[in-house]
Design a protein around this motif. Structure first.
Motif, short mmCIF file in Angstrom:
data_model
loop_
_atom_site.label_atom_id
_atom_site.label_comp_id
_atom_site.label_asym_id
_atom_site.label_seq_id
_atom_site.Cartn_x
_atom_site.Cartn_y
_atom_site.Cartn_z
N ILE A 74 0.84 -1.21 0.00
CA ILE A 74 0.00 0.00 0.00
C ILE A 74 0.87 1.25 0.00
CG2 ILE A 74 -1.68 1.32 1.35
CD1 ILE A 74 -2.80 -1.43 2.27
N ILE A 75 1.92 1.26 0.81
CA ILE A 75 2.83 2.41 0.84
C ILE A 75 3.48 2.61 -0.52
CG2 ILE A 75 5.00 3.28 1.81
CD1 ILE A 75 4.12 1.91 4.46
N ALA A 76 3.94 1.52 -1.13
CA ALA A 76 4.56 1.62 -2.46
C ALA A 76 3.56 2.14 -3.48
CB ALA A 76 5.10 0.26 -2.89
N LEU A 77 2.33 1.68 -3.42
CA LEU A 77 1.31 2.13 -4.36
C LEU A 77 1.01 3.62 -4.18
CD1 LEU A 77 -0.58 1.24 -6.61
CD2 LEU A 77 -2.27 0.68 -4.88
N ILE A 78 0.95 4.08 -2.95
CA ILE A 78 0.73 5.50 -2.68
C ILE A 78 1.88 6.33 -3.23
CG2 ILE A 78 0.66 7.23 -0.83
CD1 ILE A 78 -0.94 5.14 0.81
N LEU A 79 3.12 5.88 -3.03
CA LEU A 79 4.27 6.61 -3.56
C LEU A 79 4.26 6.64 -5.08
CD1 LEU A 79 7.05 5.33 -1.14
CD2 LEU A 79 6.16 7.66 -1.30
N VAL A 80 3.88 5.55 -5.70
CA VAL A 80 3.82 5.51 -7.17
C VAL A 80 2.74 6.47 -7.68
CG1 VAL A 80 3.25 4.04 -9.14
CG2 VAL A 80 4.81 3.21 -7.39
N VAL A 81 1.61 6.52 -7.01
CA VAL A 81 0.54 7.44 -7.42
C VAL A 81 1.00 8.89 -7.26
CG1 VAL A 81 -1.76 8.26 -6.82
CG2 VAL A 81 -1.34 5.82 -7.03
N ILE A 82 1.67 9.20 -6.15
CA ILE A 82 2.19 10.55 -5.95
C ILE A 82 3.16 10.92 -7.08
CG2 ILE A 82 3.72 11.96 -4.50
CD1 ILE A 82 2.43 10.53 -2.07
N GLY A 83 4.05 10.00 -7.39
CA GLY A 83 5.00 10.24 -8.47
C GLY A 83 4.33 10.41 -9.81
N ALA A 84 3.33 9.58 -10.09
CA ALA A 84 2.61 9.67 -11.37
C ALA A 84 1.86 10.99 -11.49
CB ALA A 84 1.66 8.49 -11.51
N LEU A 85 1.21 11.41 -10.41
CA LEU A 85 0.51 12.68 -10.45
C LEU A 85 1.48 13.85 -10.64
CD1 LEU A 85 -2.14 12.13 -7.62
CD2 LEU A 85 -2.52 12.18 -10.10
N ASN A 86 2.61 13.79 -9.96
CA ASN A 86 3.60 14.86 -10.10
C ASN A 86 4.14 14.91 -11.53
OD1 ASN A 86 5.06 17.00 -8.73
ND2 ASN A 86 6.88 15.76 -9.11
N TRP A 87 4.44 13.74 -12.11
CA TRP A 87 4.94 13.72 -13.49
C TRP A 87 3.86 14.16 -14.47
CZ3 TRP A 87 9.51 14.17 -15.24
CH2 TRP A 87 10.59 13.71 -14.51
N GLY A 88 2.63 13.84 -14.20
CA GLY A 88 1.54 14.32 -15.05
C GLY A 88 1.42 15.83 -15.02
N GLY A 136 9.69 3.25 -4.26
CA GLY A 136 8.34 2.69 -4.34
C GLY A 136 8.05 2.15 -5.73
N GLY A 137 8.52 2.86 -6.75
CA GLY A 137 8.34 2.39 -8.12
C GLY A 137 9.09 1.10 -8.38
N LEU A 138 10.31 1.01 -7.87
CA LEU A 138 11.07 -0.24 -8.04
C LEU A 138 10.39 -1.40 -7.32
CD1 LEU A 138 14.74 1.02 -7.64
CD2 LEU A 138 13.61 0.23 -9.73
N TYR A 139 9.90 -1.14 -6.13
CA TYR A 139 9.19 -2.19 -5.40
C TYR A 139 7.90 -2.59 -6.11
CZ TYR A 139 6.81 -4.75 -1.74
OH TYR A 139 6.15 -5.73 -1.04
N ALA A 140 7.23 -1.61 -6.72
CA ALA A 140 5.97 -1.88 -7.41
C ALA A 140 6.17 -2.79 -8.63
CB ALA A 140 5.30 -0.58 -7.83
N LEU A 141 7.38 -2.86 -9.13
CA LEU A 141 7.66 -3.79 -10.23
C LEU A 141 7.37 -5.23 -9.81
CD1 LEU A 141 10.95 -2.35 -11.72
CD2 LEU A 141 8.70 -2.40 -12.80
N SER A 142 7.52 -5.52 -8.53
CA SER A 142 7.24 -6.87 -8.04
C SER A 142 5.76 -7.22 -8.13
CB SER A 142 7.73 -7.03 -6.60
OG SER A 142 6.91 -6.28 -5.71
N PHE A 143 4.90 -6.22 -8.29
CA PHE A 143 3.47 -6.49 -8.42
C PHE A 143 3.18 -7.31 -9.68
CE2 PHE A 143 2.22 -2.33 -6.05
CZ PHE A 143 2.74 -2.84 -4.88
N PHE A 144 3.98 -7.11 -10.72
CA PHE A 144 3.78 -7.88 -11.94
C PHE A 144 4.01 -9.37 -11.70
CE2 PHE A 144 4.84 -3.70 -13.80
CZ PHE A 144 3.67 -3.51 -14.51
N GLY A 145 5.03 -9.70 -10.92
CA GLY A 145 5.29 -11.10 -10.59
C GLY A 145 4.19 -11.69 -9.73
N LYS A 146 3.64 -10.90 -8.83
CA LYS A 146 2.56 -11.39 -7.97
C LYS A 146 1.31 -11.67 -8.78
CE LYS A 146 4.16 -8.98 -3.88
NZ LYS A 146 3.90 -7.94 -2.91
N GLU A 147 1.01 -10.81 -9.76
CA GLU A 147 -0.17 -11.01 -10.61
C GLU A 147 -0.01 -12.27 -11.45
OE1 GLU A 147 -3.81 -10.60 -12.30
OE2 GLU A 147 -3.01 -9.52 -10.59
N THR A 148 1.16 -12.47 -12.02
CA THR A 148 1.40 -13.66 -12.82
C THR A 148 1.32 -14.91 -11.97
OG1 THR A 148 2.87 -12.36 -14.25
CG2 THR A 148 3.06 -14.74 -14.40
#
Length: 71
Positions: A6-20, A51-63
């Protein structure tokens, strides 16, 4: 979800909004709130990156979850 996920996801969303905001309006929200490359801003950028690097592990969890459902 685990707390770290959840923390990683929040950080990724913050980063995505800032880059947007940077891409669409040339407005860096993080820098405007905390100063351009202040210590806190750099720490926040680093945490978003981690957080973005950690979120990459979400792809492995989904698979992995798809394979267990098929069996």
């Amino acid at each position: 979800m685990r707390t770290l996920d959840i923390i990683a996801l929040i950080l990724v969303v913050i980063g995505a909004l800032n880059w947007g905001l940077i891409g669409f309006f040339r407005y860096d929200l993080i820098a405007s709130l905390f100063g351009t490359m202040s210590s806190f801003t750099r720490i926040l950028y680093a945490l978003v990156g981690l957080g973005g690097l950690y979120a990459l592990s979400f792809f492995g969890k989904e698979t992995e979850s798809r394979h267990t459902k098929e069996v």
